[in-house]
Scaffold this motif. Sequence first.
Motif, PDB file in Angstrom:
ATOM      1  N   MET A   1       0.746  -1.219  -0.154  1.00 31.62           N
ATOM      2  CA  MET A   1       0.018   0.226   0.076  1.00 31.62           C
ATOM      3  C   MET A   1       0.853   1.185   0.132  1.00 31.62           C
ATOM      4  O   MET A   1       1.929   1.407   0.767  1.00 31.62           O
ATOM      5  N   GLN A   2       0.598   2.079  -0.657  1.00 30.52           N
ATOM      6  CA  GLN A   2       1.116   3.405  -0.630  1.00 30.52           C
ATOM      7  C   GLN A   2       1.492   4.165   0.610  1.00 30.52           C
ATOM      8  O   GLN A   2       0.456   4.343   1.478  1.00 30.52           O
ATOM      9  N   ASP A   3       2.451   4.910   0.568  1.00 28.91           N
ATOM     10  CA  ASP A   3       2.691   5.751   1.901  1.00 28.91           C
ATOM     11  C   ASP A   3       1.683   6.913   1.826  1.00 28.91           C
ATOM     12  O   ASP A   3       1.529   7.827   0.771  1.00 28.91           O
ATOM     13  N   ILE A   4       0.967   7.185   2.841  1.00 32.82           N
ATOM     14  CA  ILE A   4       0.109   8.267   2.938  1.00 32.82           C
ATOM     15  C   ILE A   4       0.462   9.094   4.241  1.00 32.82           C
ATOM     16  O   ILE A   4      -0.617   9.532   4.834  1.00 32.82           O
ATOM     17  N   SER A   5       1.771   9.017   4.649  1.00 27.86           N
ATOM     18  CA  SER A   5       2.036  10.022   5.823  1.00 27.86           C
ATOM     19  C   SER A   5       1.630  11.587   5.843  1.00 27.86           C
ATOM     20  O   SER A   5       1.588  11.831   4.754  1.00 27.86           O
ATOM     21  N   GLY A   6       1.253  11.842   6.871  1.00 27.07           N
ATOM     22  CA  GLY A   6       0.726  13.102   6.979  1.00 27.07           C
ATOM     23  C   GLY A   6      -0.524  13.553   6.641  1.00 27.07           C
ATOM     24  O   GLY A   6      -1.377  14.410   6.404  1.00 27.07           O
ATOM     25  N   LYS A   7      -1.363  12.546   5.979  1.00 23.17           N
ATOM     26  CA  LYS A   7      -2.737  12.588   5.523  1.00 23.17           C
ATOM     27  C   LYS A   7      -3.691  12.267   6.569  1.00 23.17           C
ATOM     28  O   LYS A   7      -3.323  11.704   7.574  1.00 23.17           O
ATOM     29  N   ARG A   8      -4.831  12.924   6.619  1.00 23.95           N
ATOM     30  CA  ARG A   8      -5.769  12.573   7.965  1.00 23.95           C
ATOM     31  C   ARG A   8      -7.028  12.146   7.304  1.00 23.95           C
ATOM     32  O   ARG A   8      -7.513  12.795   6.079  1.00 23.95           O
ATOM     33  N   VAL A   9      -7.592  11.305   7.629  1.00 25.80           N
ATOM     34  CA  VAL A   9      -8.713  10.307   7.336  1.00 25.80           C
ATOM     35  C   VAL A   9      -9.579  10.183   8.407  1.00 25.80           C
ATOM     36  O   VAL A   9      -9.473   9.874   9.562  1.00 25.80           O
ATOM     37  N   ALA A  10     -11.090  10.594   8.077  1.00 23.19           N
ATOM     38  CA  ALA A  10     -12.282  10.548   9.020  1.00 23.19           C
ATOM     39  C   ALA A  10     -13.079   9.212   8.633  1.00 23.19           C
ATOM     40  O   ALA A  10     -13.070   8.931   7.363  1.00 23.19           O
ATOM     41  N   ILE A  11     -13.293   8.260   9.562  1.00 23.78           N
ATOM     42  CA  ILE A  11     -14.134   7.221   9.314  1.00 23.78           C
ATOM     43  C   ILE A  11     -15.437   7.652  10.236  1.00 23.78           C
ATOM     44  O   ILE A  11     -15.604   7.674  11.051  1.00 23.78           O
ATOM     45  N   LEU A  12     -16.703   7.743   9.382  1.00 24.66           N
ATOM     46  CA  LEU A  12     -18.022   8.218   9.885  1.00 24.66           C
ATOM     47  C   LEU A  12     -18.556   6.721  10.133  1.00 24.66           C
ATOM     48  O   LEU A  12     -18.883   5.980   9.163  1.00 24.66           O
ATOM     49  N   ALA A  13     -18.865   6.496  11.475  1.00 27.35           N
ATOM     50  CA  ALA A  13     -19.947   5.296  11.718  1.00 27.35           C
ATOM     51  C   ALA A  13     -20.576   5.571  12.947  1.00 27.35           C
ATOM     52  O   ALA A  13     -20.291   6.402  13.696  1.00 27.35           O
ATOM     53  N   THR A  14     -21.605   4.636  13.005  1.00 28.35           N
ATOM     54  CA  THR A  14     -22.325   4.390  14.303  1.00 28.35           C
ATOM     55  C   THR A  14     -22.521   3.094  14.463  1.00 28.35           C
ATOM     56  O   THR A  14     -22.136   2.112  13.975  1.00 28.35           O
ATOM     57  N   ASN A  15     -23.108   2.609  15.503  1.00 27.69           N
ATOM     58  CA  ASN A  15     -23.714   1.234  16.137  1.00 27.69           C
ATOM     59  C   ASN A  15     -24.137   0.440  14.852  1.00 27.69           C
ATOM     60  O   ASN A  15     -25.053   0.923  14.081  1.00 27.69           O
ATOM     61  N   GLY A  16     -23.595  -0.571  14.769  1.00 24.95           N
ATOM     62  CA  GLY A  16     -24.193  -1.520  13.580  1.00 24.95           C
ATOM     63  C   GLY A  16     -23.560  -1.602  12.297  1.00 24.95           C
ATOM     64  O   GLY A  16     -23.552  -2.132  11.161  1.00 24.95           O
ATOM     65  N   PHE A  17     -21.986  -0.880  12.372  1.00 22.33           N
ATOM     66  CA  PHE A  17     -21.091  -0.869  11.306  1.00 22.33           C
ATOM     67  C   PHE A  17     -20.676  -2.428  11.182  1.00 22.33           C
ATOM     68  O   PHE A  17     -20.825  -3.227  12.079  1.00 22.33           O
ATOM     69  N   GLU A  18     -20.458  -2.915   9.934  1.00 22.44           N
ATOM     70  CA  GLU A  18     -19.621  -4.012   9.827  1.00 22.44           C
ATOM     71  C   GLU A  18     -18.428  -4.102  10.420  1.00 22.44           C
ATOM     72  O   GLU A  18     -17.373  -3.128   9.991  1.00 22.44           O
ATOM     73  N   GLN A  19     -18.032  -4.933  11.383  1.00 17.19           N
ATOM     74  CA  GLN A  19     -16.765  -5.054  12.086  1.00 17.19           C
ATOM     75  C   GLN A  19     -15.484  -4.771  11.347  1.00 17.19           C
ATOM     76  O   GLN A  19     -14.780  -3.957  11.207  1.00 17.19           O
ATOM     77  N   SER A  20     -15.145  -5.557  10.213  1.00 23.38           N
ATOM     78  CA  SER A  20     -14.216  -5.573   9.334  1.00 23.38           C
ATOM     79  C   SER A  20     -14.038  -4.358   8.420  1.00 23.38           C
ATOM     80  O   SER A  20     -13.024  -3.862   7.997  1.00 23.38           O
ATOM     81  N   GLU A  21     -15.300  -3.798   8.090  1.00 23.71           N
ATOM     82  CA  GLU A  21     -15.271  -2.817   7.253  1.00 23.71           C
ATOM     83  C   GLU A  21     -14.891  -1.136   7.960  1.00 23.71           C
ATOM     84  O   GLU A  21     -14.576  -0.372   7.316  1.00 23.71           O
ATOM     85  N   LEU A  22     -14.858  -1.235   9.339  1.00 25.07           N
ATOM     86  CA  LEU A  22     -14.378  -0.394  10.000  1.00 25.07           C
ATOM     87  C   LEU A  22     -12.875  -0.424  10.139  1.00 25.07           C
ATOM     88  O   LEU A  22     -12.055   0.293   9.955  1.00 25.07           O
TER      89      LEU A  22
END
Length: 186
Positions: A1-22
């Motif tokens: 996988m490519q280096d993405i150092s310095g990047k900021r990523v948001a994961i938006l989720a609530t109860n009931g997300f598929e475990q592996s997909e988060l």
Amino acid sequence: MQDISGKRVAILATNGFEQSELEVPRDKLRQAGAEVHVISLEAGEIKGWDKSDWGRPVPVDKTLEEVRPQDYDALVLPGGQINPDLLRVETKALAFIKSFWTDKKVIGAICHAPWLLIEAGIIRDRRVTSYKSIKSDMINAGGKWEDSEVVTDQGLVTSRNPGDLDAFCGKLAEEIREGRHERRAA
């Protein structure tokens, strides 16, 4: 996988997300150097769904009230049936998602999470994939649905199911590394 150092990523989720997909994108993007925050409607923990029953809780790093889309380079939307269905009726969540698109930032959506893209009004004329049970929803919203493991269209990365997470994370990192994407008419 490519280096993405310095990047900021948001994961938006609530109860009931598929475990592996988060958890898989969170961990792989962190391993690639990104700062990743799990964002939800309320502080504390959110509980995943793991295949056929409730899964493990995941700590929430920040609430939706505490963040701004401008603070992030990309957004990840995990699926599961429950999580996107709960989020797609939340006006603030939809506005958050829409802001990433308007600002030409990368958005990744897995499995049932493209429901959120439909509600945010960003599917029309885009090449996309999703879990097969929402194929008609995607097409009816104007998406150009494909039966592929991962589809990328100008910074929008969609994946059809949890079995495709390695390919999804690789494509997501590639798009994040490229940066903002101009949106042309499809």
